[in-house]
Design a protein around this motif. Structure first.
Motif, PDB file in Angstrom:
ATOM      1  N   UNK A  47       0.806  -1.216   0.000  1.00 32.77           N
ATOM      2  CA  UNK A  47       0.000   0.000   0.000  1.00 32.77           C
ATOM      3  C   UNK A  47       0.848   1.279   0.000  1.00 32.77           C
ATOM      4  N   UNK A  48       2.170   1.124  -0.120  1.00 32.52           N
ATOM      5  CA  UNK A  48       3.038   2.316  -0.161  1.00 32.52           C
ATOM      6  C   UNK A  48       2.927   2.991  -1.515  1.00 32.52           C
ATOM      7  N   UNK A  49       2.998   4.323  -1.494  1.00 33.93           N
ATOM      8  CA  UNK A  49       3.077   5.057  -2.760  1.00 33.93           C
ATOM      9  C   UNK A  49       4.407   4.702  -3.415  1.00 33.93           C
ATOM     10  N   UNK A  50       4.444   4.600  -4.760  1.00 35.34           N
ATOM     11  CA  UNK A  50       5.693   4.200  -5.424  1.00 35.34           C
ATOM     12  C   UNK A  50       6.887   5.069  -5.031  1.00 35.34           C
ATOM     13  N   UNK A  51       6.658   6.383  -4.882  1.00 36.78           N
ATOM     14  CA  UNK A  51       7.802   7.254  -4.561  1.00 36.78           C
ATOM     15  C   UNK A  51       8.299   7.017  -3.121  1.00 36.78           C
ATOM     16  N   UNK A  52       7.379   6.652  -2.238  1.00 34.91           N
ATOM     17  CA  UNK A  52       7.774   6.379  -0.853  1.00 34.91           C
ATOM     18  C   UNK A  52       8.560   5.065  -0.794  1.00 34.91           C
ATOM     19  N   UNK A  53       8.103   4.090  -1.552  1.00 30.83           N
ATOM     20  CA  UNK A  53       8.810   2.805  -1.620  1.00 30.83           C
ATOM     21  C   UNK A  53      10.241   3.015  -2.143  1.00 30.83           C
ATOM     22  N   UNK A  54      10.341   3.843  -3.178  1.00 32.54           N
ATOM     23  CA  UNK A  54      11.666   4.136  -3.757  1.00 32.54           C
ATOM     24  C   UNK A  54      12.558   4.840  -2.743  1.00 32.54           C
ATOM     25  N   UNK A  55      11.958   5.774  -1.999  1.00 35.50           N
ATOM     26  CA  UNK A  55      12.739   6.522  -1.007  1.00 35.50           C
ATOM     27  C   UNK A  55      13.260   5.575   0.086  1.00 35.50           C
ATOM     28  N   UNK A  56      12.417   4.644   0.505  1.00 36.62           N
ATOM     29  CA  UNK A  56      12.825   3.702   1.556  1.00 36.62           C
ATOM     30  C   UNK A  56      13.998   2.851   1.047  1.00 36.62           C
ATOM     31  N   UNK A  57      13.927   2.494  -0.235  1.00 36.42           N
ATOM     32  CA  UNK A  57      15.018   1.694  -0.809  1.00 36.42           C
ATOM     33  C   UNK A  57      16.283   2.523  -1.014  1.00 36.42           C
ATOM     34  N   UNK A  58      16.122   3.703  -1.585  1.00 37.82           N
ATOM     35  CA  UNK A  58      17.301   4.507  -1.939  1.00 37.82           C
ATOM     36  C   UNK A  58      17.928   5.233  -0.748  1.00 37.82           C
ATOM     37  N   UNK A  59      17.080   5.893   0.069  1.00 37.58           N
ATOM     38  CA  UNK A  59      17.626   6.711   1.163  1.00 37.58           C
ATOM     39  C   UNK A  59      18.005   5.868   2.383  1.00 37.58           C
ATOM     40  N   UNK A  60      17.275   4.775   2.595  1.00 32.61           N
ATOM     41  CA  UNK A  60      17.511   4.011   3.819  1.00 32.61           C
ATOM     42  C   UNK A  60      18.035   2.598   3.558  1.00 32.61           C
ATOM     43  N   UNK A  61      18.276   2.280   2.303  1.00 32.11           N
ATOM     44  CA  UNK A  61      18.796   0.950   1.915  1.00 32.11           C
ATOM     45  C   UNK A  61      17.977  -0.195   2.524  1.00 32.11           C
ATOM     46  N   UNK A  62      16.662  -0.020   2.549  1.00 29.50           N
ATOM     47  CA  UNK A  62      15.795  -1.104   3.029  1.00 29.50           C
ATOM     48  C   UNK A  62      15.008  -1.607   1.821  1.00 29.50           C
ATOM     49  N   UNK A  63      15.317  -2.839   1.429  1.00 32.22           N
ATOM     50  CA  UNK A  63      14.685  -3.381   0.222  1.00 32.22           C
ATOM     51  C   UNK A  63      13.242  -3.760   0.478  1.00 32.22           C
ATOM     52  N   UNK A  64      13.005  -4.352   1.654  1.00 32.74           N
ATOM     53  CA  UNK A  64      11.647  -4.790   1.962  1.00 32.74           C
ATOM     54  C   UNK A  64      11.359  -4.532   3.440  1.00 32.74           C
ATOM     55  N   UNK A  65      10.190  -3.958   3.714  1.00 32.96           N
ATOM     56  CA  UNK A  65       9.829  -3.682   5.111  1.00 32.96           C
ATOM     57  C   UNK A  65       9.806  -4.971   5.928  1.00 32.96           C
ATOM     58  N   UNK A  66       9.415  -6.079   5.274  1.00 34.52           N
ATOM     59  CA  UNK A  66       9.319  -7.359   5.991  1.00 34.52           C
ATOM     60  C   UNK A  66      10.678  -7.776   6.561  1.00 34.52           C
ATOM     61  N   UNK A  67      11.749  -7.424   5.843  1.00 34.17           N
ATOM     62  CA  UNK A  67      13.090  -7.830   6.298  1.00 34.17           C
ATOM     63  C   UNK A  67      13.516  -7.136   7.588  1.00 34.17           C
ATOM     64  N   UNK A  68      12.941  -5.972   7.868  1.00 34.09           N
ATOM     65  CA  UNK A  68      13.348  -5.243   9.081  1.00 34.09           C
ATOM     66  C   UNK A  68      12.260  -5.264  10.162  1.00 34.09           C
ATOM     67  N   UNK A  69      11.164  -5.959   9.882  1.00 32.48           N
ATOM     68  CA  UNK A  69       9.991  -5.883  10.761  1.00 32.48           C
ATOM     69  C   UNK A  69      10.244  -6.444  12.154  1.00 32.48           C
ATOM     70  N   UNK A  70      11.126  -7.410  12.277  1.00 28.51           N
ATOM     71  CA  UNK A  70      11.356  -8.021  13.594  1.00 28.51           C
ATOM     72  C   UNK A  70      12.655  -7.525  14.234  1.00 28.51           C
ATOM     73  N   UNK A  71      13.321  -6.582  13.561  1.00 29.85           N
ATOM     74  CA  UNK A  71      14.625  -6.104  14.062  1.00 29.85           C
ATOM     75  C   UNK A  71      14.547  -5.601  15.507  1.00 29.85           C
ATOM     76  N   UNK A  72      13.512  -4.816  15.828  1.00 30.61           N
ATOM     77  CA  UNK A  72      13.423  -4.219  17.171  1.00 30.61           C
ATOM     78  C   UNK A  72      13.412  -5.288  18.268  1.00 30.61           C
ATOM     79  N   UNK A  73      12.868  -6.459  17.949  1.00 36.93           N
ATOM     80  CA  UNK A  73      12.866  -7.535  18.953  1.00 36.93           C
ATOM     81  C   UNK A  73      14.258  -8.128  19.149  1.00 36.93           C
ATOM     82  N   UNK A  74      15.097  -8.026  18.134  1.00 37.83           N
ATOM     83  CA  UNK A  74      16.427  -8.628  18.250  1.00 37.83           C
ATOM     84  C   UNK A  74      17.372  -7.759  19.091  1.00 37.83           C
TER      85      UNK A  74
END
Ligand SMILES: [Zn+2]
Length: 270
Positions: A47-74
């Motif tokens: 449900x992310x806007x395409x430009x927001x998805x791109x920003x998350x990938x380019x500015x924060x080097x996060x390819x997929x939100x799912x990959x970082x979703x459990x990080x806080x628990x670790x």
């Protein structure tokens, strides 16, 4: 040294190694399960806007939100951030109250607006904003787990022991994800099935509420569906309880996904 003694030592070592492995693999109490967090992240991602998805990938080097979703628990144990993941409410109270339940601000209901402010602020260092994004992906999920707004007296259901499918567990763990019924589906497929059932008018209604209201929805569900219908004394959940709980958990996963997407679409808009 005899072979028998050597053999015994080897067996003891294996047993120690096995115990360590079990301890390391055991899910930590008090966290929406990694699977639940991934499901929420998949729903949000779609449900992310395409430009927001791109920003998350380019500015924060996060390819997929799912990959970082459990990080806080670790990192929660090492960084002593356990309380950031929930808010315990005084027993008998039907709503969260900051002054009473979270006076220091060290709980999920207060951490979400804090990290949202960090994420939206272009003046913050990129590393801080990236970290804030990862906390948000996780905490928006946690605040939707009804027992993350559970009673202080039973530690959000962690102290209520139950048997489920022949195994000893506790109420909190079951609502964290133990009750999720995947029926062989991948987490992505599960997320897509949930998302496909969200009606646009429901999504619109969900998006209108703020973090305090998400927390109070959880609190009401904790009382009405998690604690209220618990069968007295049996230590076992009946079928009706399980069916209703699964419907509620599915709805909370969908709501968390829809609201996370909206938060990121707003915070990272042009
Ligand atoms: Zn958590």
């Amino acid at each position: 040294m005899s072979h028998a003694l050597n053999g015994r030592r080897l067996k003891v070592r294996w047993r120690i190694a096995l115990c360590l492995a079990v301890l390391l693999l055991a899910p930590e109490a008090g966290a929406f399960s990694p699977s639940a967090h991934r499901i929420i992240a998949h729903i949000a991602e779609g449900r992310l806007k395409p430009e927001v998805k791109r920003r998350i990938q380019n500015d924060f080097s996060i390819k997929s939100l799912a990959d970082v979703a459990a990080w806080a628990d670790t990192v929660r144990k090492r960084l002593a951030q356990g309380p950031w993941h929930y808010a315990n409410v005084r027993e008998g109270e039907s709503a969260y109250l900051k002054d009473r339940d979270c006076p220091t601000g060290e709980c999920v209901v207060e951490k979400i607006p804090h990290f949202k402010r960090v994420l939206e602020d272009p003046g913050q260092p990129p590393g801080k904003r990236r970290e804030a994004l990862m906390y948000l992906v996780h905490f928006v999920g946690d605040v939707h787990q009804p027992l993350h707004l559970g009673n202080l007296s039973d530690r959000g259901g962690n102290r209520i022991s139950l048997t489920y499918r022949g195994r000893m567990t506790n109420l909190h763990a079951l609502w964290d994800g133990g009750l999720i019924h995947r029926r062989g589906r991948s987490l992505l497929q599960y997320a897509q099935d949930l998302d496909g059932r969200v009606r646009p008018r429901d999504a619109a209604e969900w998006r209108e509420k703020d973090v305090g209201e998400w927390a109070n929805e959880s609190r009401r569900l904790a009382l009405s569906a998690a604690y209220g219908p618990l069968p007295a004394g049996s230590g076992r959940l009946d079928k009706r309880y399980i069916v209703t709980a699964r419907q509620i958990i599915d709805q909370r996963l969908a709501q968390a996904g829809v609201r996370l997407a909206q938060m990121l679409n707003t915070a990272l808009a042009d």
